[in-house]
Design a protein around this motif. Structure first.
Motif, PDB file in Angstrom:
ATOM      1  N   UNK A  16       5.051  -4.130   3.087  1.00  0.00           N
ATOM      2  CA  UNK A  16       5.099  -3.445   1.881  1.00  0.00           C
ATOM      3  C   UNK A  16       4.534  -1.892   1.665  1.00  0.00           C
ATOM      4  N   UNK A  17       4.580  -1.294   2.432  1.00  0.00           N
ATOM      5  CA  UNK A  17       4.051  -0.131   2.770  1.00  0.00           C
ATOM      6  C   UNK A  17       5.047   1.002   2.018  1.00  0.00           C
ATOM      7  N   UNK A  18       4.442   2.123   1.420  1.00  0.00           N
ATOM      8  CA  UNK A  18       5.180   3.413   1.082  1.00  0.00           C
ATOM      9  C   UNK A  18       4.443   4.557   1.740  1.00  0.00           C
ATOM     10  N   UNK A  19       4.961   5.094   2.868  1.00  0.00           N
ATOM     11  CA  UNK A  19       4.012   6.154   3.592  1.00  0.00           C
ATOM     12  C   UNK A  19       5.108   7.427   3.413  1.00  0.00           C
ATOM     13  N   UNK A  20       4.147   8.383   3.084  1.00  0.00           N
ATOM     14  CA  UNK A  20       4.770   9.818   3.252  1.00  0.00           C
ATOM     15  C   UNK A  20       3.753  10.712   3.796  1.00  0.00           C
ATOM     16  N   UNK A  21       3.982  11.046   5.139  1.00  0.00           N
ATOM     17  CA  UNK A  21       3.187  11.866   5.895  1.00  0.00           C
ATOM     18  C   UNK A  21       3.819  13.157   6.184  1.00  0.00           C
ATOM     19  N   UNK A  22       3.191  14.258   5.433  1.00  0.00           N
ATOM     20  CA  UNK A  22       4.036  15.595   5.455  1.00  0.00           C
ATOM     21  C   UNK A  22       3.600  16.372   6.545  1.00  0.00           C
ATOM     22  N   UNK A  23       2.587  16.190   7.493  1.00  0.00           N
ATOM     23  CA  UNK A  23       2.585  16.970   8.607  1.00  0.00           C
ATOM     24  C   UNK A  23       2.429  16.200  10.067  1.00  0.00           C
ATOM     25  N   UNK A  24       2.435  14.688   9.981  1.00  0.00           N
ATOM     26  CA  UNK A  24       2.418  14.128  11.238  1.00  0.00           C
ATOM     27  C   UNK A  24       3.118  12.982  11.313  1.00  0.00           C
ATOM     28  N   UNK A  25       2.553  11.788  12.014  1.00  0.00           N
ATOM     29  CA  UNK A  25       3.124  10.505  12.168  1.00  0.00           C
ATOM     30  C   UNK A  25       2.855   9.556  10.962  1.00  0.00           C
ATOM     31  N   UNK A  26       4.071   8.759  10.722  1.00  0.00           N
ATOM     32  CA  UNK A  26       3.831   7.815   9.644  1.00  0.00           C
ATOM     33  C   UNK A  26       2.934   6.660  10.026  1.00  0.00           C
ATOM     34  N   UNK A  27       3.096   6.042  11.125  1.00  0.00           N
ATOM     35  CA  UNK A  27       2.246   5.157  11.617  1.00  0.00           C
ATOM     36  C   UNK A  27       2.097   5.072  13.179  1.00  0.00           C
ATOM     37  N   UNK A  28       0.955   5.250  13.727  1.00  0.00           N
ATOM     38  CA  UNK A  28       0.622   5.510  15.030  1.00  0.00           C
ATOM     39  C   UNK A  28      -0.330   4.327  15.450  1.00  0.00           C
TER      40      UNK A  28
ATOM     41  N   UNK B 297       0.884  -1.031   0.010  1.00  0.00           N
ATOM     42  CA  UNK B 297      -0.015  -0.085  -0.123  1.00  0.00           C
ATOM     43  C   UNK B 297       0.821   1.203   0.114  1.00  0.00           C
ATOM     44  N   UNK B 298       0.480   2.153  -0.904  1.00  0.00           N
ATOM     45  CA  UNK B 298       1.276   3.464  -0.880  1.00  0.00           C
ATOM     46  C   UNK B 298       0.200   4.404  -0.344  1.00  0.00           C
ATOM     47  N   UNK B 299       0.859   5.469   0.658  1.00  0.00           N
ATOM     48  CA  UNK B 299       0.103   6.530   1.131  1.00  0.00           C
ATOM     49  C   UNK B 299       0.678   7.652   1.149  1.00  0.00           C
ATOM     50  N   UNK B 300       0.004   8.660   0.583  1.00  0.00           N
ATOM     51  CA  UNK B 300       0.400  10.119   0.524  1.00  0.00           C
ATOM     52  C   UNK B 300      -0.510  10.889   1.377  1.00  0.00           C
ATOM     53  N   UNK B 301      -0.280  11.373   2.617  1.00  0.00           N
ATOM     54  CA  UNK B 301      -1.109  11.905   3.491  1.00  0.00           C
ATOM     55  C   UNK B 301      -0.427  13.301   4.095  1.00  0.00           C
ATOM     56  N   UNK B 302      -1.630  14.190   4.446  1.00  0.00           N
ATOM     57  CA  UNK B 302      -1.012  15.330   5.308  1.00  0.00           C
ATOM     58  C   UNK B 302      -0.987  14.841   6.580  1.00  0.00           C
ATOM     59  N   UNK B 303      -1.873  14.173   7.152  1.00  0.00           N
ATOM     60  CA  UNK B 303      -2.062  13.863   8.536  1.00  0.00           C
ATOM     61  C   UNK B 303      -1.614  12.443   8.621  1.00  0.00           C
ATOM     62  N   UNK B 304      -1.625  11.651   9.643  1.00  0.00           N
ATOM     63  CA  UNK B 304      -1.093  10.397   9.714  1.00  0.00           C
ATOM     64  C   UNK B 304      -1.362   9.395   8.973  1.00  0.00           C
ATOM     65  N   UNK B 305      -0.240   8.649   8.321  1.00  0.00           N
ATOM     66  CA  UNK B 305      -0.460   7.780   7.236  1.00  0.00           C
ATOM     67  C   UNK B 305      -1.356   6.482   7.820  1.00  0.00           C
ATOM     68  N   UNK B 306      -1.093   5.913   8.906  1.00  0.00           N
ATOM     69  CA  UNK B 306      -2.013   4.854   9.618  1.00  0.00           C
ATOM     70  C   UNK B 306      -2.337   5.366  10.989  1.00  0.00           C
ATOM     71  N   UNK B 307      -3.222   5.199  11.442  1.00  0.00           N
ATOM     72  CA  UNK B 307      -3.841   5.617  12.645  1.00  0.00           C
ATOM     73  C   UNK B 307      -4.897   4.697  13.344  1.00  0.00           C
ATOM     74  N   UNK B 308      -4.148   3.798  14.210  1.00  0.00           N
ATOM     75  CA  UNK B 308      -4.877   2.734  14.915  1.00  0.00           C
ATOM     76  C   UNK B 308      -5.007   3.183  16.515  1.00  0.00           C
ATOM     77  N   UNK B 309      -6.356   3.323  16.904  1.00  0.00           N
ATOM     78  CA  UNK B 309      -6.416   4.270  18.201  1.00  0.00           C
ATOM     79  C   UNK B 309      -6.484   3.066  19.241  1.00  0.00           C
ATOM     80  N   UNK B 310      -7.330   1.916  19.230  1.00  0.00           N
ATOM     81  CA  UNK B 310      -7.427   0.840  20.309  1.00  0.00           C
ATOM     82  C   UNK B 310      -7.309  -0.286  19.564  1.00  0.00           C
ATOM     83  N   UNK B 311      -6.323  -0.854  19.046  1.00  0.00           N
ATOM     84  CA  UNK B 311      -6.310  -2.091  18.260  1.00  0.00           C
ATOM     85  C   UNK B 311      -6.794  -3.610  19.125  1.00  0.00           C
TER      86      UNK B 311
END
Length: 1004
Positions: free
Chosen positions: A178-190, A156-170
């Motif tokens: 196989x991820x390609x994440x570019x988060x310009x304003x926040x976390x990549x994976x949280x 998965x390729x993610x281009x985001x301003x906010x978090x790329x992946x956001x998981x609150x209560x797994x």
């Protein structure tokens, strides 16, 4: 120690028979299914639990809410971004009960404008049994926001301003691959804090403004082969992120305050950090005494105290709690970084390689590139697109261990061979030798290849005799290996975790045994065993046909009916031989029509038409296809056959080969299209708008005022039944042009006549007289190409019974039975002509006249002038309620006559008489003009009145050229003392004088 376990699930069967729903906004049925809709939302609404939704290529502007179980939602384009779903805010919202299973794969999402909404959002009512695969996400907000997590997300390729992946209560294990994440304003994976779960992140690239990866709570963590670059902390593992394993990764922070890796794991966790590369002003911070470091590279850090280890005492880039160097100790540290970041089949260097230069070999100690790149050598390893049947050269080179140059390797010989990854096929007959020794082939040599077939994804596959420690090869002469290993690992399945489980078990067993001196985690007992190892060149390339060739490109093919037709396309080499193994689909071609207007013609056509391919499963077979396509229009068109952008054969070379080299050369062919069919319709009408007309010989030079006519409409259509707008008077209708695609048609009307008669016929193209027999007859005509506009032709065929003014005839009934059209040329015989049958519309044809008897009147009295039809003695066509004429029972008064059926003019012969007809209309077949005598010449006074009617109302049994009818009036003064009395209808005289003095003389 708790083991790292990844729970798997399978989609439950929630219905006895799951169906496949096809979403296709163009209704082209790109793939077979059980149910077809135009929007994804409609598909969700019509889906039952357990159904599969296949989405055809296109851009879908909609926000989707999913509330069904066990769905598979899949894009079926050849490429991921063939299917695009876009909206403002969230694109897909998942909301359902906790027993929710789902797969989403192979499409692109675009979420615009809303910073705090996610492209895919799953609320707190969903479970984590969701699989995501092969997605591209562009989001102005969050990429993936799953409150309870997902089980597996891959490629998965993610281009985001906010978090790329956001998981609150797994709620369960998280598998990210196989991820390609570019988060310009926040976390990549949280990943937030709730339960003790397992987290697995591998083969990914993550670039973020804040933390690259932050995991607040987990029981086991594995981060493997991940490239992280951050402007804050690269990887942040706080107190409850237990038992993390970080290995084979490149971790970078550009912050001047935050480290690349932060380990705040509490005393119950056992961090294991092996074989990583760290870059930044601050590289590692550890607050856990149980942390284990082995085989890492710390950029700019040297063993300054010469104690054969790297620790926090060696550099301020490494930070521990209270300065205790035992928190970070690496006895097997590395002097260079040899790690690679892999996403799918592609390997990358670190995103911050410009700031921290690392050169990484993609595969092994040998590589290949285009021969003309020799002046750049190892720094430009591109291989551009090649032409089938045309010789090309490749440089085979021995790469040094630092991957920044070439070198000889004494007594090391290898073999290499071209290999097509797209179909797992070797090219050529055998392996080729390369000896890296000085004076042999080393350090590089050019080789010439000629490949006759087409191939999509070719690499140079190298085979060496070696033992391998992680990415370090120990090479041996080729003949020292005895076994040829051709197996290749396939680690693409979300559910393939057996190897992971075994590996994690070994790690924890070593930790529990306090075996801090073990070798690298991936080392097996047989690391030093030499064997054949295969690896690929760093670049792949395609071998394409030279050009497309269509059947007889220099000849115009005529005449093709608008609809389905066949076109033969060949993919050929430079000597026009078809290229074997070019077996691509018809949908990868762009078949583009354009109007072809020769210079000598001054024409205008309204439509460019469109091509439609209904059978999308058609494929080339060894470089040739006899394709069935559908075209919508008529006219002369030039078809250009080329590759569709994004579906080109050499797509693999899109980043290193110019388009003029990468694309197959297009070809053109010209077709002259004619309509597939003509639909002919008609109405049977009269100029007076009634179901009868007066007989009238039609004039030759003008539209008749009294006539019946057939009102034709002829429509040119294609095979789908749509109007071909180019069948029009300005589009290839010139009779002098060889390829005339707009042409004349014959018109034919079948009629039935109650009598044998002569008729005259008039239309825009013809005037004629002919006889009709009793019974069936034909009325023939032509509709010219000039009478068509945008595919619709209109014409009126006027006809009437020829009228002899001296001979009245009984009524005639003519019935229109059916109409049709046909071709005027054998060139167009194949066209289908559809007429209108069972019209069965009838019109009566009356012989008419105007008639007035002679009158005797007092002054200022009115007369009656009658419109009459000839019925003869036995005609059943005369209405029974029509009154007989005042002087001849063979004629009857036409009660339905109005001024639209014929006008008349009354002219007095003497000036003493005046006539007022301004307010006169026909009532019950008669008009009553006010005729007045001024009395200046005394009484009785006789005069003649001329009636000048329309020509079809003149009857004179003695004069064929008569143009009017006359009648006489005698005026009497009612006040005279002479004899008076009441007259009677005698012959042609009517006496309207009424006597009031009975002793007066009676005038007979």
């Amino acid at each position: 120690m708790k083991k790292l376990v990844f729970l798997l699930f399978s989609l439950s069967i929630t219905s006895l028979v799951a169906k496949t729903i096809i979403v296709d906004q163009n209704s082209s049925h790109c793939i077979e299914g059980d149910f077809y809709v135009n929007t994804i939302s409609d598909a969700i609404s019509n889906a039952d639990d357990g159904d599969t939704i296949n989405i055809c290529p296109g851009t879908y502007n909609e926000s989707i809410t999913i509330n069904k179980k066990d769905l598979i939602i899949r894009g079926v384009g050849e490429n991921i971004d063939d299917v695009v779903i876009e909206s403002n805010g969230y694109t897909i919202k998942v909301t359902s009960a906790s027993n929710y299973n789902m797969v989403m794969e192979h499409f692109r999402l675009r979420s615009r404008e809303r910073t705090y909404e996610a492209a895919i959002w799953a609320d707190g009512n969903t479970n984590n049994k969701i699989i995501l695969k092969d997605l591209i996400i562009d989001s102005d907000g969050i990429g993936l926001q799953f409150q309870n997590g997902f089980s597996c997300a891959k490629n998965i390729t993610i281009r985001s301003r906010n978090r790329g992946i956001d998981i609150g209560t797994p709620k369960g294990p998280i598998f990210i691959d196989g991820f390609d994440i570019n988060s310009t304003e926040a976390d990549g994976i949280w990943i937030g804090s709730d339960k003790d779960i397992d987290v697995f992140i591998r083969n990914s690239m993550i670039s973020a403004k804040d933390n690259g990866i932050q995991i607040d709570k987990a029981s086991n963590i594995l981060i493997d082969s991940v490239c992280v670059s951050s402007r804050k902390r690269g990887i942040y593992l706080p107190a409850n992120a237990l038992n993390p394993i970080v290995k084979n990764s490149i971790i970078t922070s550009s912050s001047t305050d935050e480290p690349a890796l932060v380990l705040e794991v509490n005393q119950y966790g056992f961090p294991r950090i092996t074989n990583n590369c760290f870059y930044g002003v601050h590289q590692v911070k550890a607050t856990n005494r149980n942390s284990y470091f082995n085989g890492n590279y710390f950029d700019g850090v040297e063993d300054i105290d010469n104690n054969e280890k790297i620790s926090s005492n060696d550099s301020e880039k490494l930070e521990t709690q209270d300065g205790d160097e035992s928190y970070i100790e690496d006895y097997n540290y590395r002097h260079t970084c040899q790690n690679r970041c892999r996403i799918g089949d592609i390997e990358y260097t670190c995103p911050y390689s410009e700031s921290y230069p690392i050169t990484e070999t993609k595969t092994g100690p040998f590589d290949a590139w285009d021969d003309y790149n020799n002046f750049r050598g190892v720094f430009d390893r591109n291989i551009s697109t090649k032409i089938a049947g045309k010789s090309f050269k490749l440089t085979i080179a021995s790469i040094n261990r630092y991957n920044n140059g070439i070198e000889t390797k004494e007594n090391i010989d290898i073999k290499f061979r071209l290999y097509d990854k797209s179909n797992s096929e070797y090219l050529g007959n055998d392996w080729i030798d390369f000896n890296a020794s000085a004076g042999k082939d080393g350090p590089s040599k050019q080789y010439t290849f000629t490949i006759e077939e087409a191939h999509k994804d070719v690499v140079v596959k190298f085979r060496v005799c070696a033992s391998k420690d992680d990415s370090l090869y120990i090479l041996y002469p080729y003949n020292e290996c005895e076994v040829d290993h051709d197996e290749q690992d396939d680690d693409d399945d979300c559910n393939d975790t057996d190897e992971l489980h075994s590996y994690i078990d070994d790690i924890h067993e070593n930790i529990n045994n306090n075996d801090d001196n073990d070798n690298d985690d991936d080392d097996d007992d047989d690391d030093d065993e030499k064997e054949f190892i295969e690896f690929e060149s760093s670049d792949s390339f395609a071998i394409r046909p030279n050009s497309f060739q269509v059947d007889n490109p220099n000849k115009i093919k005529k005449y093709i009916k608008a609809g389905n037709f066949n076109i033969i396309v060949k993919a050929v080499n430079e000597i026009n031989d078809t290229v074997k193994d070019y077996n691509t689909s018809i949908i990868s071609l762009n078949i583009q029509p354009t109007l072809f207007i020769p210079d000598e013609l001054n024409i205008s056509c309204p439509s460019n038409g469109y091509v439609k391919i209904e059978n999308k499963s058609q494929k080339f077979l060894n470089g040739e296809i006899n394709a069935t396509i559908k075209f919508s229009e008529t006219g002369l068109f030039k078809f250009k056959v080329s590759e569709k952008n994004g579906s080109e054969w050499a797509y693999v070379d899109r980043d290193d080969t110019n388009d003029d080299i990468r694309y197959i050369q297009p070809s053109e062919i010209k077709f002259a299209f004619i309509p597939h069919k003509f639909e002919t319709n008609a109405t049977y009408e009269t100029t007076n708008g009634k179901d009868w007309v007066y007989m009238n010989t039609i004039p030759k030079s003008s539209i008749p005022k009294m006539s019946a006519y057939i009102n034709y409409t002829v429509i040119a259509k294609n095979e789908d039944g749509n109007i071909t707008q180019n069948f029009t008077n300005q589009c290839f209708s010139d009779e002098s042009y060889e390829y005339r695609t707009t042409f004349d048609l014959y018109l034919n009307a079948e009629i039935n006549s109650s009598s044998e008669i002569n008729i005259s016929q008039y239309d825009d193209n013809n005037y004629t007289n002919y006889s009709l027999d009793i019974g069936k007859n034909s009325i023939k005509s032509i509709i010219k190409s000039s009478q068509f506009t945008n595919g619709i032709g209109k014409t009126k065929i006027y006809f009437n019974i020829n009228r002899d003014k001296t001979k009245a005839v009984p009524p005639v009934l003519i019935t229109l039975l059916e109409v049709n059209s046909s071709t005027t040329s054998s060139d167009y015989n194949d066209i289908n002509f559809t007429g209108k049958k069972d019209i069965n519309s009838s019109k009566k044809f009356y012989y008419g006249r105007v008639y007035a008897p002679n009158y005797r009147l007092t002054d200022n009295n009115q007369t009656k002038i009658f419109a009459e039809i000839y019925c003869g003695e036995t005609s059943s066509l005369c209405p029974s309620d029509y009154e007989k004429s005042v002087d001849n029972e063979l004629w009857r008064i036409n009660r339905d006559h109005s001024l639209t059926d014929g006008k008349l003019q009354l002219i007095p012969i003497q000036s003493e008489v005046s006539i007022n007809t301004e307010s006169d209309t026909f009532q019950a077949g008669a008009i009553q003009p006010n005729i007045t005598y001024n009395g200046s010449k005394g009484y009785p006074f006789s005069t003649r009145i001329k009636i000048v009617p329309d020509s079809w109302m003149v009857y004179n049994q003695y004069d064929q050229n008569a143009k009017y009818k006359s009648f006489f009036i005698e005026f009497y003064n009612s006040t005279t003392n002479g004899w008076t009395g009441k007259g009677y209808n005698i012959g042609l005289h009517v006496d309207e004088n009424s006597s009031k003095i009975p002793n007066k003389r009676i005038n007979w």
